[in-house]
Design a protein around this motif. Sequence first.
Motif, PDB file in Angstrom:
ATOM      1  N   ALA A   9       0.885  -1.164   0.000  1.00 37.84           N
ATOM      2  CA  ALA A   9       0.000   0.000   0.000  1.00 37.84           C
ATOM      3  C   ALA A   9       0.922   1.212   0.000  1.00 37.84           C
ATOM      4  CB  ALA A   9      -0.919   0.011   1.216  1.00 37.84           C
ATOM      5  N   LYS A  10       0.356   2.397  -0.099  1.00 34.78           N
ATOM      6  CA  LYS A  10       1.189   3.593  -0.184  1.00 34.78           C
ATOM      7  C   LYS A  10       2.056   3.739   1.064  1.00 34.78           C
ATOM      8  CE  LYS A  10       1.037   8.571  -1.039  1.00 34.78           C
ATOM      9  NZ  LYS A  10       0.162   9.752  -1.252  1.00 34.78           N
ATOM     10  N   GLY A  24      -6.488  -0.389  13.874  1.00 34.34           N
ATOM     11  CA  GLY A  24      -6.371   0.941  13.299  1.00 34.34           C
ATOM     12  C   GLY A  24      -5.051   1.122  12.583  1.00 34.34           C
ATOM     13  N   GLY A  25      -5.075   1.392  11.281  1.00 31.51           N
ATOM     14  CA  GLY A  25      -3.848   1.647  10.529  1.00 31.51           C
ATOM     15  C   GLY A  25      -2.896   0.471  10.557  1.00 31.51           C
ATOM     16  N   GLY A  80      -9.746   0.053  10.356  1.00 30.25           N
ATOM     17  CA  GLY A  80      -9.816   1.409   9.839  1.00 30.25           C
ATOM     18  C   GLY A  80      -8.489   1.853   9.246  1.00 30.25           C
ATOM     19  N   PHE A  81      -8.566   2.635   8.164  1.00 31.43           N
ATOM     20  CA  PHE A  81      -7.388   3.146   7.478  1.00 31.43           C
ATOM     21  C   PHE A  81      -7.549   4.643   7.236  1.00 31.43           C
ATOM     22  CE2 PHE A  81      -7.965  -1.262   6.284  1.00 31.43           C
ATOM     23  CZ  PHE A  81      -6.696  -1.808   6.409  1.00 31.43           C
ATOM     24  N   ARG A  82      -6.435   5.311   6.904  1.00 30.19           N
ATOM     25  CA  ARG A  82      -6.492   6.740   6.595  1.00 30.19           C
ATOM     26  C   ARG A  82      -7.362   7.008   5.375  1.00 30.19           C
ATOM     27  NH1 ARG A  82      -0.060   8.353   6.778  1.00 30.19           N
ATOM     28  NH2 ARG A  82       0.298   8.060   9.013  1.00 30.19           N
ATOM     29  N   ASP A  83      -7.098   6.218   4.308  1.00 27.08           N
ATOM     30  CA  ASP A  83      -7.777   6.437   3.038  1.00 27.08           C
ATOM     31  C   ASP A  83      -7.654   5.175   2.193  1.00 27.08           C
ATOM     32  OD1 ASP A  83      -5.097   6.471   2.078  1.00 27.08           O
ATOM     33  OD2 ASP A  83      -5.002   8.643   2.320  1.00 27.08           O
ATOM     34  N   ARG A  84      -8.207   5.215   0.988  1.00 31.42           N
ATOM     35  CA  ARG A  84      -8.190   4.061   0.099  1.00 31.42           C
ATOM     36  C   ARG A  84      -6.757   3.610  -0.208  1.00 31.42           C
ATOM     37  NH1 ARG A  84     -11.423   1.630  -3.911  1.00 31.42           N
ATOM     38  NH2 ARG A  84     -13.185   2.969  -3.360  1.00 31.42           N
ATOM     39  N   ASP A 128     -11.383   9.315   5.649  1.00 36.16           N
ATOM     40  CA  ASP A 128     -11.957  10.284   4.709  1.00 36.16           C
ATOM     41  C   ASP A 128     -13.152   9.746   3.930  1.00 36.16           C
ATOM     42  OD1 ASP A 128     -10.755   8.475   3.006  1.00 36.16           O
ATOM     43  OD2 ASP A 128      -9.454   9.940   2.001  1.00 36.16           O
ATOM     44  N   GLY A 129     -13.552   8.510   4.201  1.00 36.99           N
ATOM     45  CA  GLY A 129     -14.700   7.943   3.515  1.00 36.99           C
ATOM     46  C   GLY A 129     -14.433   7.500   2.093  1.00 36.99           C
ATOM     47  N   SER A 130     -13.158   7.439   1.688  1.00 34.34           N
ATOM     48  CA  SER A 130     -12.834   7.053   0.316  1.00 34.34           C
ATOM     49  C   SER A 130     -13.019   5.555   0.070  1.00 34.34           C
ATOM     50  CB  SER A 130     -11.398   7.467  -0.031  1.00 34.34           C
ATOM     51  OG  SER A 130     -10.464   6.898   0.883  1.00 34.34           O
TER      52      SER A 130
END
Length: 252
Positions: A15-16, A109-110, A133-137, A158-160
């Motif tokens: 992932a990023k 989380g993360g 849960g993650f920061r973003d997609r 961010d709901g992405s």
Amino acid sequence: MKEYPAVVKQNIEIAKGIFAMTLTLPEDVEIKGGQFANISTGSDRLLLKRPLGIVKHDGADVTLCYRVVGAGTKLLSEKVSGDALAVLLPLGNGFRIRPEEKDVVVIGGGVGIFPLVPVMAQNPDKRFHSFVGFRDRESLCLLDEFEKGTDLTVVTDDGSYGEKGNAVDAYFKKAADVKADLIIACGPQVMFRALKKKLDESGRGVRCLVSLEERMGCGIGACLVCACDMADGSVARVCRDGPVFDINDVVL
């Protein structure tokens, strides 16, 4: 616990900014879900080993996951197949699930999801209900591992991807419909504080184990960098006495 000379088998970005490194050790190892490893950076300038979560192990192959956040993890991200590194493992105490605890809620989380993955793999007789849960997609990773459980809810800040929110709130939205004999969690301190507050407010008497994320130096309890306060007034060393504790036993 033993220090091994290890050889990098694979080191890929999943992932990023998040990597999975598989090391081959000179012998098979036994590792409990929730234990971790201290790995060298391979640099004479950065001598302290980095504590990383163990995600998988298969005989002599051990997979560690990490996010690139500083000079040490940046060096690790540049390692390629065949590179040699020293690794100290297994360290700490893992998650201990009792025989009668059949339904296990998993909250991650993360990068806190990493030590939760092997717990699921090592307990195929349990029903795992995961909330991650993650920061973003772009930060999504290892979802295929959590999909092996009974059910999975994914949220992002961010709901992405999935609903917008965090893993703790996602669980409590469904808590009335999810049987829980045990909760296991890993993530930042703020997540644990929110989890404990909601558990106290709900009056749910379910046992809850958390894996603390702390800065570490030696990884064996000698340097006291990772000392944490306990509810009974004592001081524990996260690397040696933990990293897994009952949520009611630690000061968050």
